[in-house]
Every structure is written in C-alpha cells, then in structure tokens.
Scaffold this motif. Structure first.
Motif, PDB file in Angstrom:
ATOM      1  N   GLU A  45       0.849  -1.210   0.000  1.00  0.00           N
ATOM      2  CA  GLU A  45       0.000   0.000   0.000  1.00  0.00           C
ATOM      3  C   GLU A  45       0.875   1.246   0.000  1.00  0.00           C
ATOM      4  O   GLU A  45       2.086   1.166   0.186  1.00  0.00           O
ATOM      5  CB  GLU A  45      -0.879   0.008   1.272  1.00  0.00           C
ATOM      6  CG  GLU A  45      -2.373  -0.188   1.029  1.00  0.00           C
ATOM      7  CD  GLU A  45      -3.055   1.078   0.513  1.00  0.00           C
ATOM      8  OE1 GLU A  45      -2.360   2.032   0.167  1.00  0.00           O
ATOM      9  OE2 GLU A  45      -4.298   1.084   0.453  1.00  0.00           O
ATOM     10  N   ASN A  86       0.432   3.067   6.427  1.00  0.00           N
ATOM     11  CA  ASN A  86      -0.393   2.804   5.252  1.00  0.00           C
ATOM     12  C   ASN A  86      -0.025   3.824   4.180  1.00  0.00           C
ATOM     13  O   ASN A  86       1.020   3.738   3.572  1.00  0.00           O
ATOM     14  CB  ASN A  86      -1.873   2.822   5.643  1.00  0.00           C
ATOM     15  CG  ASN A  86      -2.791   2.332   4.534  1.00  0.00           C
ATOM     16  OD1 ASN A  86      -2.461   2.404   3.353  1.00  0.00           O
ATOM     17  ND2 ASN A  86      -3.958   1.837   4.894  1.00  0.00           N
ATOM     18  N   ASN A 131      -5.548   6.613   6.927  1.00  0.00           N
ATOM     19  CA  ASN A 131      -5.386   5.629   5.852  1.00  0.00           C
ATOM     20  C   ASN A 131      -4.612   6.171   4.663  1.00  0.00           C
ATOM     21  O   ASN A 131      -3.712   5.522   4.153  1.00  0.00           O
ATOM     22  CB  ASN A 131      -6.774   5.159   5.408  1.00  0.00           C
ATOM     23  CG  ASN A 131      -6.732   4.010   4.438  1.00  0.00           C
ATOM     24  OD1 ASN A 131      -6.333   4.177   3.292  1.00  0.00           O
ATOM     25  ND2 ASN A 131      -7.141   2.822   4.883  1.00  0.00           N
ATOM     26  N   ASP A 132      -4.983   7.361   4.208  1.00  0.00           N
ATOM     27  CA  ASP A 132      -4.324   7.904   3.022  1.00  0.00           C
ATOM     28  C   ASP A 132      -4.270   9.424   3.143  1.00  0.00           C
ATOM     29  O   ASP A 132      -5.084  10.017   3.867  1.00  0.00           O
ATOM     30  CB  ASP A 132      -5.047   7.476   1.749  1.00  0.00           C
ATOM     31  CG  ASP A 132      -4.078   7.206   0.605  1.00  0.00           C
ATOM     32  OD1 ASP A 132      -2.931   7.679   0.660  1.00  0.00           O
ATOM     33  OD2 ASP A 132      -4.479   6.515  -0.351  1.00  0.00           O
ATOM     34  N   ASN A 189     -11.299   6.660   2.155  1.00  0.00           N
ATOM     35  CA  ASN A 189     -10.062   5.910   1.922  1.00  0.00           C
ATOM     36  C   ASN A 189      -9.107   6.752   1.064  1.00  0.00           C
ATOM     37  O   ASN A 189      -8.638   7.774   1.520  1.00  0.00           O
ATOM     38  CB  ASN A 189     -10.439   4.558   1.302  1.00  0.00           C
ATOM     39  CG  ASN A 189      -9.376   3.513   1.467  1.00  0.00           C
ATOM     40  OD1 ASN A 189      -8.197   3.801   1.394  1.00  0.00           O
ATOM     41  ND2 ASN A 189      -9.779   2.280   1.696  1.00  0.00           N
ATOM     42  N   ASP A 243      -9.544   1.910  -3.920  1.00  0.00           N
ATOM     43  CA  ASP A 243      -8.889   2.154  -2.633  1.00  0.00           C
ATOM     44  C   ASP A 243      -8.075   3.434  -2.778  1.00  0.00           C
ATOM     45  O   ASP A 243      -8.515   4.496  -2.356  1.00  0.00           O
ATOM     46  CB  ASP A 243      -8.029   0.933  -2.274  1.00  0.00           C
ATOM     47  CG  ASP A 243      -7.417   1.010  -0.888  1.00  0.00           C
ATOM     48  OD1 ASP A 243      -7.219   2.137  -0.390  1.00  0.00           O
ATOM     49  OD2 ASP A 243      -7.108  -0.043  -0.299  1.00  0.00           O
TER      50      ASP A 243
HETATM   51 MG    MG Z   1      -6.149   2.988   1.371  1.00  0.00          MG
END
Ligand code: MG
Length: 311
Positions: A45, A86, A131-132, A189, A243
C-alpha cells in the motif's frame, strides 16, 4: 519471508492494456509490458516516489514495514517496525508524511530522520486509523480516517472502539490546526486533487462488517478558502473497489480496482484498464517525467510506463 530481494524484474507476458474508449489509446505504450518489480509482501500500500533519490517507498502493512525500491539497488527495508504505516505522500519541503494504523496517527519524517506526530487526536478524542493522505500546493495536509486499522487485528492498532466518526480531515501545518473537511462517509479511503486543485476525489470503501456497502468515489468542488462543496458521486469501480488513486496531467483519475488499474476520465467514464494479476490497493506516478505508474498489488509491486505524466 521471501521478499523477492535481489531478483530481476519479471515481465508479465500480457501487456495487460484493455482499451474501452479511443481516448485511452494515446496513453498506452504497446511495447511497454507490465513489470513485476518485487514480491513477497502481505498487503502492499501507500506508494510514494522520491524523484531526488530515484526511489519508491511503500508500505507492507501486515508485515509492519516500509519498503524501498530503486532501479539501481532493488528492494530493501526502509523502516521496520513502521507502526503499521499505510498511505504516504510528501509535503512541500519533500518530507515524508505517513498514515499510521499502529499509533492512530499522521506523522512527518523530518530531514534528520526524526518523526513528528502531526495529528493523533481531534477535539480530545483519538483518531481511528489514518489511511491515506495528500498535500495541497498551499501546504495543507488532507487525510482520511476510516476504522480499518482498529477493526482488523493484523494491522496492529489492536481492536478498540471508535472514538470519532470516519471523516476526511484537513491539517494546517503552519498552525497545527485540524478541521473536518468532509463528513458523512462509511469509510473514506484514497484521495486525490485534480491537477488544478479545483476538485477533490475521495473513495468510500465501506465498513468491513458491511458486505453490501456502497463502495464508490465521490468528488467535491474545492473553494479558494479550502471549503468543499457540491459533493456528488463520481464513479463506482467494478470489479472490486477504488482504494487509492492519482490524477494524471490531463485530469484522468487512475484508480485501484479488483482486476488492476482503471483509468477514469474527468467526466467519470471508464477509458481503459491496466490488467494486473492481483488485487490492486494503491498506485502512484514516478520515475522519468513521472511517466511510470507504480502499482501496489497485494503481494507484489508492479510498474508500467505510460505515454503521459502524473499530475
Ligand atoms: Mg487505502
């Protein structure tokens, strides 16, 4: 564990391009195959390109490490343990910005290698599992905070109850202030600005306990004051879900999907695909002219050269 270190890049026999719209043809280099650069990961990721070092960093989340790949030196471990990092990006000064599941935090790696926590709470309550992340040209840092990292043991955060809704936040590094940029997600996400930063794309990949979640990409208009408005559905990726994603110079959105990478025009039309033999979680542009697409596909790192530049 087999990290694939030291192996030559394996070329996937099929080019893997699937053209669904004539606009996609000019992006494709038919002599450029999909390459497998490395393997042996559990969930790759968060790729980020360092042009100044000609290397890629990316997370191998369940193995609790950040990997480094370069054409010259191949694969190595950049940081282990990584606090179950991540998504990554770089700020305007080139520093690494990382989302950590393990500490439920957003952190910055300084030029001297020390790590600064930028955010781990909002209004006194703990974040879930950032997460991002993306950085806007004005330096503001935008990140998503779904529940995946604290809902899944293997991501290292340990199961605990959510203290905050799953939101999109905007952080001003000049003041340290954090604001809610957008609410109303099941689980936000990946995210990406359009090249002119007048639009922001955000994925909602649904809660893990909701098998029938409406997984989609939504888009917002970005005001000069960084306020978001005009929330609307942009695209539902199928098979699989979006994602992570990035825009190219033309404003097309290249998104992860269950069968590889999908290229979406600014009007949301699926133009074509890069077929990848594993589920793709995230991607980024890099290397010469930002014309190489690096693809995190479950256990492997792939790449393909394209006839365009990343934004
Ligand atoms: Mg992600």
């Amino acid at each position: 564990m087999d990290t694939g270190e030291g192996r030559p890049a394996a070329h996937i026999a099929m080019t893997g391009f699937e053209i669904l719209d004539p606009r996609f043809e000019r992006f494709v280099l038919f002599h450029a195959p999909l390459e497998k650069l490395a393997g042996g990961f559990r969930w790759a990721e968060g790729p980020v390109w360092f042009a100044d070092h000609r290397c890629l960093l990316f997370s191998d989340i369940p193995n609790n490490r950040i990997m480094r790949w370069s054409e010259a030196t191949g694969l190595s471990v950049f940081r282990e343990p990584s606090d179950y990092s991540n998504g990554h990006t770089r700020d305007r000064e080139g520093r690494l910005i990382s989302c950590l599941h393990g500490r439920s935090a957003l952190v910055r790696t300084e030029h001297d290698g020390s790590i600064t926590v930028l955010a781990d709470r909002f209004e006194g309550r703990r974040l879930n599992s950032p997460n991002d992340v993306v950085v806007k040209r004005d330096g503001t840092i935008w990140f998503t905070d779904p529940h995946y990292g604290i809902a899944m043991d293997y991501e290292g955060g340990g199961r605990r109850d959510e203290e905050l809704p799953c939101r999109l936040y905007r952080l001003d590094p000049a003041t340290g202030g954090i604001e809610v940029a957008a609410d109303g997600f099941a689980c936000p996400n990946g995210l990406s600005f359009s090249p002119d930063e007048t639009r922001l794309y955000v994925a909602d990949t649904g809660r893990i306990e909701d098998a029938d979640a409406d997984r989609h990409i939504r888009v917002y208009d970005v005001g000069p004051d960084n306020r978001l408005s005009g929330e609307r559905l942009f695209h539902r990726v199928s098979p699989g879900a979006a994602d992570g994603f990035r825009c190219d110079e033309h404003g097309n959105l290249w998104t992860s999907a269950g069968d590889g990478v999908h290229c979406l025009s600014p009007d949301g039309t699926l133009l074509g695909k890069v077929r990848v033999p594993e589920i793709v979680a995230n991607l980024c542009f890099g290397d010469r002219h930002r014309s190489r697409l690096f693809i995190c596909g479950t256990t492997s790192l792939y790449a393909v050269w394209l006839n365009l530049r990343g934004a």
